[in-house]
Write an enzyme that holds these catalytic residues in place. Structure first.
Site, PDB file in Angstrom:
ATOM      1  N   LEU A   9      12.000   2.565 -40.131  1.00  0.00           N
ATOM      2  CA  LEU A   9      12.461   2.495 -41.523  1.00  0.00           C
ATOM      3  C   LEU A   9      13.852   3.100 -41.667  1.00  0.00           C
ATOM      4  O   LEU A   9      14.059   4.278 -41.375  1.00  0.00           O
ATOM      5  CB  LEU A   9      11.488   3.226 -42.450  1.00  0.00           C
ATOM      6  CG  LEU A   9      10.039   2.755 -42.408  1.00  0.00           C
ATOM      7  CD1 LEU A   9       9.248   3.401 -43.535  1.00  0.00           C
ATOM      8  CD2 LEU A   9       9.943   1.236 -42.497  1.00  0.00           C
ATOM      9  N   ARG A  16      20.332  12.574 -50.512  1.00  0.00           N
ATOM     10  CA  ARG A  16      20.559  14.008 -50.322  1.00  0.00           C
ATOM     11  C   ARG A  16      21.689  14.309 -49.333  1.00  0.00           C
ATOM     12  O   ARG A  16      22.152  15.428 -49.228  1.00  0.00           O
ATOM     13  CB  ARG A  16      19.243  14.676 -49.871  1.00  0.00           C
ATOM     14  CG  ARG A  16      18.196  14.726 -50.975  1.00  0.00           C
ATOM     15  CD  ARG A  16      16.790  15.014 -50.450  1.00  0.00           C
ATOM     16  NE  ARG A  16      16.136  13.814 -49.931  1.00  0.00           N
ATOM     17  CZ  ARG A  16      14.878  13.786 -49.455  1.00  0.00           C
ATOM     18  NH1 ARG A  16      14.167  14.899 -49.410  1.00  0.00           N
ATOM     19  NH2 ARG A  16      14.354  12.659 -49.015  1.00  0.00           N
ATOM     20  N   GLN A  86      14.796  -4.850 -46.854  1.00  0.00           N
ATOM     21  CA  GLN A  86      14.111  -4.349 -48.044  1.00  0.00           C
ATOM     22  C   GLN A  86      15.130  -4.412 -49.181  1.00  0.00           C
ATOM     23  O   GLN A  86      16.121  -3.692 -49.162  1.00  0.00           O
ATOM     24  CB  GLN A  86      13.647  -2.904 -47.813  1.00  0.00           C
ATOM     25  CG  GLN A  86      12.792  -2.366 -48.933  1.00  0.00           C
ATOM     26  CD  GLN A  86      12.547  -0.852 -48.808  1.00  0.00           C
ATOM     27  OE1 GLN A  86      13.219  -0.165 -48.050  1.00  0.00           O
ATOM     28  NE2 GLN A  86      11.594  -0.355 -49.563  1.00  0.00           N
ATOM     29  N   ASN A 391      57.966  15.511  -7.069  1.00  0.00           N
ATOM     30  CA  ASN A 391      58.074  16.748  -7.836  1.00  0.00           C
ATOM     31  C   ASN A 391      58.774  16.448  -9.152  1.00  0.00           C
ATOM     32  O   ASN A 391      59.907  15.963  -9.176  1.00  0.00           O
ATOM     33  CB  ASN A 391      58.851  17.813  -7.061  1.00  0.00           C
ATOM     34  CG  ASN A 391      58.776  19.146  -7.783  1.00  0.00           C
ATOM     35  OD1 ASN A 391      57.728  19.773  -7.842  1.00  0.00           O
ATOM     36  ND2 ASN A 391      59.892  19.546  -8.380  1.00  0.00           N
ATOM     37  N   ALA A 394      60.801  20.705 -14.619  1.00  0.00           N
ATOM     38  CA  ALA A 394      60.486  21.102 -15.990  1.00  0.00           C
ATOM     39  C   ALA A 394      61.267  20.264 -16.997  1.00  0.00           C
ATOM     40  O   ALA A 394      62.457  20.004 -16.821  1.00  0.00           O
ATOM     41  CB  ALA A 394      60.829  22.575 -16.182  1.00  0.00           C
ATOM     42  N   TYR A 401      60.111   4.272 -24.856  1.00  0.00           N
ATOM     43  CA  TYR A 401      60.072   3.452 -26.072  1.00  0.00           C
ATOM     44  C   TYR A 401      61.486   3.242 -26.582  1.00  0.00           C
ATOM     45  O   TYR A 401      62.216   4.201 -26.858  1.00  0.00           O
ATOM     46  CB  TYR A 401      59.234   4.197 -27.125  1.00  0.00           C
ATOM     47  CG  TYR A 401      58.953   3.407 -28.374  1.00  0.00           C
ATOM     48  CD1 TYR A 401      58.459   2.098 -28.304  1.00  0.00           C
ATOM     49  CD2 TYR A 401      59.154   3.968 -29.629  1.00  0.00           C
ATOM     50  CE1 TYR A 401      58.196   1.384 -29.458  1.00  0.00           C
ATOM     51  CE2 TYR A 401      58.874   3.259 -30.783  1.00  0.00           C
ATOM     52  CZ  TYR A 401      58.399   1.967 -30.698  1.00  0.00           C
ATOM     53  OH  TYR A 401      58.125   1.263 -31.833  1.00  0.00           O
TER      54      TYR A 401
HETATM   55  C1  UD1 Z   1       8.666  11.201 -45.513  1.00  0.00           C
HETATM   56  C2  UD1 Z   1       7.168  11.221 -45.768  1.00  0.00           C
HETATM   57  C3  UD1 Z   1       6.656  12.645 -45.634  1.00  0.00           C
HETATM   58  C4  UD1 Z   1       6.966  13.162 -44.254  1.00  0.00           C
HETATM   59  C5  UD1 Z   1       8.438  13.038 -43.927  1.00  0.00           C
HETATM   60  C6  UD1 Z   1       8.649  13.301 -42.459  1.00  0.00           C
HETATM   61  C7  UD1 Z   1       6.761   9.384 -47.348  1.00  0.00           C
HETATM   62  C8  UD1 Z   1       6.460   9.037 -48.747  1.00  0.00           C
HETATM   63  N1  UD1 Z   1       6.917  10.688 -47.089  1.00  0.00           N
HETATM   64  O1  UD1 Z   1       9.307  11.961 -46.531  1.00  0.00           O
HETATM   65  O2  UD1 Z   1       5.259  12.704 -45.862  1.00  0.00           O
HETATM   66  O3  UD1 Z   1       6.542  14.520 -44.157  1.00  0.00           O
HETATM   67  O4  UD1 Z   1       8.931  11.725 -44.197  1.00  0.00           O
HETATM   68  O5  UD1 Z   1      10.002  13.287 -42.123  1.00  0.00           O
HETATM   69  O6  UD1 Z   1       6.835   8.513 -46.507  1.00  0.00           O
HETATM   70  N2  UD1 Z   1      13.087   4.440 -46.357  1.00  0.00           N
HETATM   71  C9  UD1 Z   1      13.170   3.079 -46.470  1.00  0.00           C
HETATM   72  N3  UD1 Z   1      12.961   2.507 -47.688  1.00  0.00           N
HETATM   73  C10 UD1 Z   1      12.657   3.227 -48.792  1.00  0.00           C
HETATM   74  C11 UD1 Z   1      12.561   4.635 -48.664  1.00  0.00           C
HETATM   75  C12 UD1 Z   1      12.779   5.212 -47.437  1.00  0.00           C
HETATM   76  O7  UD1 Z   1      13.443   2.369 -45.501  1.00  0.00           O
HETATM   77  O8  UD1 Z   1      12.476   2.631 -49.853  1.00  0.00           O
HETATM   78  C13 UD1 Z   1      13.344   5.060 -45.042  1.00  0.00           C
HETATM   79  C14 UD1 Z   1      14.505   6.032 -45.072  1.00  0.00           C
HETATM   80  O9  UD1 Z   1      15.710   5.370 -44.718  1.00  0.00           O
HETATM   81  C15 UD1 Z   1      14.117   7.089 -44.045  1.00  0.00           C
HETATM   82  C16 UD1 Z   1      12.598   7.018 -43.993  1.00  0.00           C
HETATM   83  O10 UD1 Z   1      12.234   5.820 -44.644  1.00  0.00           O
HETATM   84  O11 UD1 Z   1      14.636   6.787 -42.760  1.00  0.00           O
HETATM   85  C17 UD1 Z   1      11.930   8.204 -44.665  1.00  0.00           C
HETATM   86  O12 UD1 Z   1      12.327   8.289 -46.014  1.00  0.00           O
HETATM   87  P1  UD1 Z   1      12.665   9.668 -46.704  1.00  0.00           P
HETATM   88  O13 UD1 Z   1      13.062   9.410 -48.108  1.00  0.00           O
HETATM   89  O14 UD1 Z   1      13.576  10.454 -45.884  1.00  0.00           O
HETATM   90  O15 UD1 Z   1      11.218  10.365 -46.713  1.00  0.00           O
HETATM   91  P2  UD1 Z   1      10.901  11.909 -46.808  1.00  0.00           P
HETATM   92  O16 UD1 Z   1      11.118  12.368 -48.197  1.00  0.00           O
HETATM   93  O17 UD1 Z   1      11.599  12.638 -45.754  1.00  0.00           O
HETATM   94 CA    CA Z   2      13.225  12.118 -44.319  1.00  0.00          CA
END
Ligand code: UD1
Ligand code: CA
Length: 476
Positions: A9, A16, A86, A391, A394, A401
């Site tokens: 994902l 953040r 997505q 050699n 210095a 260029y």
């Molecule tokens: C998530 C988990 C949490 C876990 C933690 C571990 C969920 C709801 N929560 O939280 O339980 O402890 O990871 O690191 O899954 N992403 C998508 N599409 C979206 C949202 C997110 O592709 O719509 C991807 C983000 O790019 C990221 C990953 O999913 O790489 C995780 O998403 P993030 O928002 O970081 O989840 P956490 O709040 O860290």
């Molecule tokens: Ca995360």
């Protein structure tokens, strides 16, 4: 046949991080976050926990879910992977559902779907293989990786009943005070039974925040009485990166791991705290790395070298027994026994042959410097070919260029270039020739000639310095 699909994902914006760059392209140890995860996935088959349960070698390419900055991420990763889009960022559950068609088209049809997040770059192939193996061994519906920590911060909490059975994962935002104190957290690696997965994803409730949480699948499986297995891993491997403070923490951990790998393999690192070595660097045994040194890219360093202090080396090849002090090398090649510095700079295309000695404040760019050549003090050599045993006095400068073109300078073997010589390119200085201090060489110097002045003129002919005979030209 037990094959599995892998889904990574990477669609989230990474709010953040407060960045315009998609989060998964931020780098640790010189590689994008997502590249670390994909490397771990691709090396699952070489992990020891990859048991005979997985009867065939898995040939399915990882599927990356793209969203925010999709084109940028795809361009960075290339054609090696499959992609699913997505379109709205409606949460991790919604993101996995976006891979349905791609997963279902795979041949042979995978029984299992392994899901990872692209923002957990410390994940290793061994732990992924363990999650897969446990999932298959127990024929579970859901298997996921957990970790124990006394600082559960923003991880999802693993909620168990009195009998220790997993009931659900509660996200930090929705956890009550008691749940917030739970020390078992969700590390974000899952195996799902594929046939169960799709309808379960479609039945996910939408959270008050508007998202479909992948983690809610655990509660669904539990309420259906399905088999849920957890694998306990170390938090070190599963730290997720959500902001730049975590980015720096992971960088430090990864950096330490790389340094330890080199130290165990026979490299001395005097001060790990101020030494940075990229993931793809190779270093030979008994090489010593001094403090304040950064080595990056696909750099290869030989044995018994002394590198640093205060040195930067990128994309370079350094052979055995070289010494590099307080210098910067980029796309440079050193043969054995070269010594350079302090305070010199080799720019792309610098090639220093055996035993070249280059001292302080020198710069070499796109040039071949023949073996045993000395260039001790503040000189610039650009777009030049130097023979052996030259050699360079210095303050010598190749004036390469002319305002329009970069021109080439040839300096023959056994020449002696006097201090402050300007070599106005294109120009050739023949073997065994010599230039006087302060000469401005605007036309070719015949082999063996001694030239002086501005512009330089022939003063006399020179005795060969190595006892051999100059190829042509008169003798004194
Ligand atoms: C998530 C988990 C949490 C876990 C933690 C571990 C969920 C709801 N929560 O939280 O339980 O402890 O990871 O690191 O899954 N992403 C998508 N599409 C979206 C949202 C997110 O592709 O719509 C991807 C983000 O790019 C990221 C990953 O999913 O790489 C995780 O998403 P993030 O928002 O970081 O989840 P956490 O709040 O860290
Ligand atoms: Ca995360």
């Amino acid at each position: 046949m037990n094959t599995y699909a892998t889904v990574v994902l990477a669609a989230g914006k990474g709010t953040r991080m407060r960045s315009t760059l998609p989060k998964v392209l931020h780098q640790v140890a010189g590689l994008p976050l997502i590249a670390h995860v994909l490397n771990a996935i691709e090396s699952i088959p070489s992990a020891s926990a990859f048991t005979p349960l997985l009867s065939t070698t898995n040939t399915h390419r990882p599927i990356v879910v793209l969203g925010y900055g999709a084109e940028q991420v795809e361009a960075a990763l290339g054609e090696r992977y499959l992609y699913a889009l997505q379109k709205e960022y409606l949460g991790t559950g919604h993101a996995v559902l976006a891979t349905r068609e791609t997963v279902d088209r795979l041949e042979p049809q995978p029984q299992t779907v392994l899901v990872c997040y692209a923002d957990t770059p410390l994940i290793g192939n061994e732990i992924l293989a363990r999650v897969l193996a446990e999932h298959l061994r127990h024929q579970a519906t859901v298997t996921f990786l957990t970790a124990i920590t006394d600082q559960p911060s923003d991880f999802g909490r693993v909620v168990r009943d009195a009998g220790g059975q997993v009931r659900e994962i509660v996200e930090m935002k929705r956890a009550n005070d008691e749940q917030k104190r739970i020390q078992e957290v969700n590390s974000g690696v899952y195996c799902f039974d594929r046939e169960w997965l799709w309808p379960a994803l479609q039945s996910l409730p939408r959270n008050p925040s508007g998202e479909y949480y992948l983690t809610d699948l655990v509660g669904i499986a539990s309420s259906q009485g399905r088999k849920i297995i957890t694998v306990n891993g170390s938090l070190d491997e599963t730290i997720g990166i959500n902001d730049r403070v975590q980015l720096a923490a992971v960088e430090q951990l990864l950096r330490r791991r790389i340094l330890e790998r080199h130290m165990y393999a026979g490299v001395t690192i005097i001060d790990p705290a101020t030494t940075y070595i990229g993931a793809d660097v190779e270093i030979g045994t008994d090489t010593i790395i001094l403090p304040g040194t950064m080595i990056t890219g696909k750099t290869r360093i030989g044995s018994e070298c002394r590198i640093g202090p205060g040195t930067t080396i990128d994309q370079s090849i350094i052979a055995d027994r070289c010494i590099v002090r307080n210098s910067v090398l980029e796309e440079t090649t050193f043969e054995e026994g070269v010594s350079i510095g302090p305070f010199s700079h080799c720019r792309p295309g610098a090639y220093l042959a055996r035993n070249v000695r280059m001292g302080n404040f020198g710069e070499v760019k796109n040039s071949y410097i023949g073996s045993e050549t000395d260039m001790h003090h503040f000189s610039y050599v650009g777009d030049a070919t130097l023979g052996e045993h030259v050699n360079i006095g210095a303050g010598t400068v190749t004036v390469n260029y002319d305002g329009v073109r970069k021109n080439h300078t040839n300096i023959g073997a056994w020449t002696s270039i006097g201090s402050d010589t300007m070599l106005v390119a294109p120009v050739t200085v023949g073997e065994h020739a010599q230039t006087g201090a302060g000469s401005v060489v605007k036309s070719d110097v015949p082999p063996g000639a001694v030239v002086v002045g501005v512009p330089a003129r022939i003063l006399r002919m020179r005795q060969p310095v190595d006892g051999s005979t100059a190829e042509s030209g008169e003798k004194e």
